[in-house]
Design an enzyme around this catalytic site. Structure first.
Site, PDB file in Angstrom:
ATOM      1  N   HIS A   1       4.785  -0.073  -0.717  1.00  0.00           N
ATOM      2  CA  HIS A   1       5.703  -0.922   0.039  1.00  0.00           C
ATOM      3  C   HIS A   1       4.855  -1.987   0.722  1.00  0.00           C
ATOM      4  O   HIS A   1       3.641  -1.844   0.843  1.00  0.00           O
ATOM      5  CB  HIS A   1       6.482  -0.092   1.067  1.00  0.00           C
ATOM      6  CG  HIS A   1       5.577   0.608   2.024  1.00  0.00           C
ATOM      7  ND1 HIS A   1       5.040   1.835   1.760  1.00  0.00           N
ATOM      8  CD2 HIS A   1       5.070   0.206   3.210  1.00  0.00           C
ATOM      9  CE1 HIS A   1       4.248   2.187   2.753  1.00  0.00           C
ATOM     10  NE2 HIS A   1       4.228   1.224   3.653  1.00  0.00           N
TER      11      HIS A   1
ATOM     12  N   ASP B   1      -4.648 -10.779   0.248  1.00  0.00           N
ATOM     13  CA  ASP B   1      -3.303 -11.359   0.307  1.00  0.00           C
ATOM     14  C   ASP B   1      -2.557 -11.206  -1.021  1.00  0.00           C
ATOM     15  O   ASP B   1      -3.089 -11.547  -2.088  1.00  0.00           O
ATOM     16  CB  ASP B   1      -3.392 -12.840   0.686  1.00  0.00           C
ATOM     17  CG  ASP B   1      -2.023 -13.425   0.993  1.00  0.00           C
ATOM     18  OD1 ASP B   1      -1.221 -12.753   1.679  1.00  0.00           O
ATOM     19  OD2 ASP B   1      -1.759 -14.555   0.557  1.00  0.00           O
ATOM     20  N   HIS B   2      -1.331 -10.698  -0.937  1.00  0.00           N
ATOM     21  CA  HIS B   2      -0.481 -10.468  -2.099  1.00  0.00           C
ATOM     22  C   HIS B   2      -1.136  -9.543  -3.120  1.00  0.00           C
ATOM     23  O   HIS B   2      -1.002  -9.734  -4.328  1.00  0.00           O
ATOM     24  CB  HIS B   2      -0.019 -11.791  -2.726  1.00  0.00           C
ATOM     25  CG  HIS B   2       1.050 -12.442  -1.899  1.00  0.00           C
ATOM     26  ND1 HIS B   2       0.776 -13.110  -0.725  1.00  0.00           N
ATOM     27  CD2 HIS B   2       2.376 -12.498  -2.058  1.00  0.00           C
ATOM     28  CE1 HIS B   2       1.897 -13.552  -0.202  1.00  0.00           C
ATOM     29  NE2 HIS B   2       2.901 -13.192  -0.989  1.00  0.00           N
TER      30      HIS B   2
ATOM     31  N   CYS C   1       5.888   6.745   3.529  1.00  0.00           N
ATOM     32  CA  CYS C   1       4.692   5.980   3.120  1.00  0.00           C
ATOM     33  C   CYS C   1       3.945   6.680   1.979  1.00  0.00           C
ATOM     34  O   CYS C   1       3.048   6.089   1.380  1.00  0.00           O
ATOM     35  CB  CYS C   1       3.756   5.773   4.306  1.00  0.00           C
ATOM     36  SG  CYS C   1       4.500   4.762   5.601  1.00  0.00           S
TER      37      CYS C   1
ATOM     38  N   HIS D   1       3.750  -5.016   3.667  1.00  0.00           N
ATOM     39  CA  HIS D   1       3.676  -5.405   5.078  1.00  0.00           C
ATOM     40  C   HIS D   1       3.136  -6.818   5.180  1.00  0.00           C
ATOM     41  O   HIS D   1       2.384  -7.272   4.320  1.00  0.00           O
ATOM     42  CB  HIS D   1       2.705  -4.519   5.859  1.00  0.00           C
ATOM     43  CG  HIS D   1       3.123  -3.109   5.992  1.00  0.00           C
ATOM     44  ND1 HIS D   1       4.063  -2.686   6.895  1.00  0.00           N
ATOM     45  CD2 HIS D   1       2.723  -2.006   5.326  1.00  0.00           C
ATOM     46  CE1 HIS D   1       4.221  -1.381   6.781  1.00  0.00           C
ATOM     47  NE2 HIS D   1       3.424  -0.939   5.832  1.00  0.00           N
TER      48      HIS D   1
ATOM     49  N   GLU E   1       0.006  -4.327  11.808  1.00  0.00           N
ATOM     50  CA  GLU E   1       0.856  -4.115  10.637  1.00  0.00           C
ATOM     51  C   GLU E   1       2.292  -4.402  11.054  1.00  0.00           C
ATOM     52  O   GLU E   1       2.849  -3.736  11.907  1.00  0.00           O
ATOM     53  CB  GLU E   1       0.721  -2.659  10.183  1.00  0.00           C
ATOM     54  CG  GLU E   1       1.490  -2.310   8.947  1.00  0.00           C
ATOM     55  CD  GLU E   1       1.375  -0.821   8.652  1.00  0.00           C
ATOM     56  OE1 GLU E   1       2.171  -0.058   9.245  1.00  0.00           O
ATOM     57  OE2 GLU E   1       0.499  -0.433   7.873  1.00  0.00           O
TER      58      GLU E   1
ATOM     59  N   HIS F   1       0.840  -1.198   0.000  1.00  0.00           N
ATOM     60  CA  HIS F   1       0.000   0.000   0.000  1.00  0.00           C
ATOM     61  C   HIS F   1       0.874   1.245   0.000  1.00  0.00           C
ATOM     62  O   HIS F   1       2.092   1.164   0.104  1.00  0.00           O
ATOM     63  CB  HIS F   1      -0.946   0.010   1.218  1.00  0.00           C
ATOM     64  CG  HIS F   1      -0.281   0.266   2.535  1.00  0.00           C
ATOM     65  ND1 HIS F   1      -0.955   0.484   3.707  1.00  0.00           N
ATOM     66  CD2 HIS F   1       1.029   0.347   2.881  1.00  0.00           C
ATOM     67  CE1 HIS F   1      -0.113   0.688   4.698  1.00  0.00           C
ATOM     68  NE2 HIS F   1       1.091   0.599   4.225  1.00  0.00           N
TER      69      HIS F   1
END
Ligand SMILES: [Zn+2]
Length: 136
Positions: free
Chosen positions: A39, A79-80, A33, A41, A124, A14
């Site tokens: 990037h 996810d991913h 950010c 997490h 996170e 995100h």
């Protein structure tokens, strides 16, 4: 009443950037950010439900079924994925941990038969990035 918590993990990328603000304001507010390349997490999700224990099964809710619901409604979607670019609710809302928790609540609310959604916690993890977002 008994509270039951199930954990799940997912990885996603995100960035934080508000088009209504200047580049300088975005950097001041969101630090690194604000980089629109994003990037990643690793996120840990805890979903807590509440209900009465069924006298026959001994369950509040079948944990296998709860796992399937979390998998289908959240993990399969997040996810991913790049949350800003690929997940509908973050086209308009910043994918902060807070907004992710709200979105997950909305995805799970009323989907868990026989139990009441009581708490959604999202952590996170900073594995792929030096700091937690929000600590810019
Ligand atoms: Zn981040």
């Amino acid at each position: 009443m008994v509270l039951l918590t199930r954990r799940a993990d997912f990885s996603a990328s995100h960035f934080y950037y508000d088009d209504a603000l200047s580049e300088a304001e975005n950097v001041r507010l969101f630090g690194k950010c604000a980089n629109r390349n994003g990037h990643g997490h690793n996120y840990t999700l805890e979903v807590t439900v509440a209900g009465a224990v069924d006298p026959v099964s001994g369950f509040v809710v079948d944990l296998k079924r709860l796992k399937e619901i979390i998998q289908q409604e959240v993990v399969a979607v997040y996810d991913h994925r790049h949350l800003n670019l690929e997940v509908p609710e973050f086209k308009t809302a910043m994918p902060t941990t807070e907004n992710i928790a709200i979105a997950i609540w909305r995805r799970l609310e009323n989907k868990i038969d026989g139990a009441k959604l009581t708490r959604v916690r999202v952590y996170e993890m900073p594995d792929l990035y030096a700091d937690y977002c929000g600590e810019a």
